[in-house]
Design an enzyme around this catalytic site. Structure first.
Site, mmCIF file in Angstrom:
data_model
loop_
_atom_site.group_PDB
_atom_site.id
_atom_site.type_symbol
_atom_site.label_atom_id
_atom_site.label_comp_id
_atom_site.label_asym_id
_atom_site.label_seq_id
_atom_site.Cartn_x
_atom_site.Cartn_y
_atom_site.Cartn_z
ATOM 1 N N GLY A 26 -1.679 -4.222 1.416
ATOM 2 C CA GLY A 26 -1.733 -5.362 2.307
ATOM 3 C C GLY A 26 -0.892 -6.553 1.899
ATOM 4 O O GLY A 26 -0.940 -7.602 2.541
ATOM 5 N N ASP B 115 -1.710 7.765 11.545
ATOM 6 C CA ASP B 115 -1.142 6.637 10.797
ATOM 7 C C ASP B 115 0.328 6.938 10.542
ATOM 8 O O ASP B 115 0.649 7.894 9.841
ATOM 9 C CB ASP B 115 -1.911 6.468 9.484
ATOM 10 N N SER C 88 0.803 -1.226 0.000
ATOM 11 C CA SER C 88 0.000 0.000 0.000
ATOM 12 C C SER C 88 0.834 1.272 0.000
ATOM 13 O O SER C 88 0.363 2.321 -0.434
ATOM 14 C CB SER C 88 -0.940 0.017 1.205
ATOM 15 N N ASN D 55 4.663 -5.537 5.419
ATOM 16 C CA ASN D 55 3.735 -6.599 5.822
ATOM 17 C C ASN D 55 4.408 -7.958 5.963
ATOM 18 O O ASN D 55 3.723 -8.964 6.161
ATOM 19 C CB ASN D 55 2.600 -6.707 4.796
ATOM 20 N N HIS E 278 1.377 5.417 6.333
ATOM 21 C CA HIS E 278 0.834 5.840 5.042
ATOM 22 C C HIS E 278 0.808 7.353 4.893
ATOM 23 O O HIS E 278 0.455 8.072 5.827
ATOM 24 C CB HIS E 278 -0.579 5.282 4.855
#
Length: 270
Positions: A72, A226, A38, A104, A229
């Site tokens: 993800g 966050d 992402s 991830n 991001h």
């Protein structure tokens, strides 16, 4: 399932020798493909929502960019879902694939396997796990990327291995950046793949850009609450920091296709 079939598929592709077609080959600019999570992917949200840096990379290049990053994903899930295989089946000779994972890939396979975490290690270690009720063999981050890289190179493509971008390095109140183990792994993957691969320490260059901009701007460029991001304005910073790292490392396979002058990009050569 996220099982062994796609891993076997990409292993088979990696073992297939590439044979150049006979006769003359029409010269063309390479297409750049992006494979990542992402932090790189194009988001569909509006103002105030996250955006991946791959959305802004085309503004720095004179050649076409196809963003195949998916939110993800990890090196493991991108592989077993067949997404690397899709790129391998699409690339043409001299195309360039930028690969960046790491956000991830961490975590544990127990007590619950999330389908993304990789087996710990920097080589050919394997772990036995159960995902969605099915026994599966899990490989390491370097293994997944090396197999993908070999398969792409076998098709005549070039590979750029990019270290993962940092979380907000001002989050604690003072600037702190220490690259995760996936930074070292990424560098080793590029070295293993040899002359058809190039390494960009995107993590270090993005961190340097955030350090140069300072805490207030950095905080404002990340999605509120966050630390991973960025907003669109932050994604642009992260995209140009990749270009800075690329140019400072010599330009690699994208020499002649970068619009920005190195000096015009925030930060310094490291």
């Amino acid at each position: 399932m996220l099982g062994s079939s796609s891993v076997i598929s990409i292993l088979a592709l990696a073992s297939t020798a590439f044979s150049a077609p006979s006769g003359s080959i029409e010269k063309r600019a390479p297409t750049v493909y992006l494979a990542g999570d992402s932090t790189m992917a194009r988001a569909n949200g509006g103002a105030g929502t996250l955006q991946g840096w791959g959305t802004y990379l085309p503004y720095s290049l004179t050649t076409s960019v196809i963003n195949k990053a998916i939110g993800g994903r990890s090196s493991r899930s991108y592989t077993v879902e067949g997404r690397f295989t899709d790129i391998v089946n699409t690339v043409q000779a001299n195309d360039i694939v930028i690969i960046e994972f790491g956000h991830n890939d961490g975590g544990s396979l127990t007590p619950t396997d999330n389908g993304r975490s990789v087996c710990p290690g920097k080589g050919t270690e394997t772990c036995q796990s159960t995902y969605n009720g099915v026994a599966t063999t899990v490989y390491t981050y370097p293994f997944y990327l090396i197999q993908a890289g070999k398969a792409l190179i076998a098709k005549g493509a070039k590979v750029i291995i990019s270290s993962p971008t940092p979380n907000n390095p001002w989050e604690s109140g003072t600037f702190t950046y220490s690259g995760s183990r996936f930074v070292d792994y990424s560098k080793s993957v590029a070295a293993t793949l040899g002359s058809n691969a190039f390494y960009v320490d995107h993590g270090a260059y993005a961190a340097d850009a955030w350090n140069t901009l300072g805490k207030a701007k950095t905080d404002a460029y990340f999605v509120a609450g966050d630390h991973t991001h960025t907003l669109p304005i932050g994604a642009d910073v992260v995209a140009t920091s990749f270009v800075k790292g690329l140019q400072c490392a010599g330009g690699g396979f994208l020499n002649g296709y970068v619009k920005n002058s190195t000096a015009s990009i925030t930060g310094k050569c490291l």
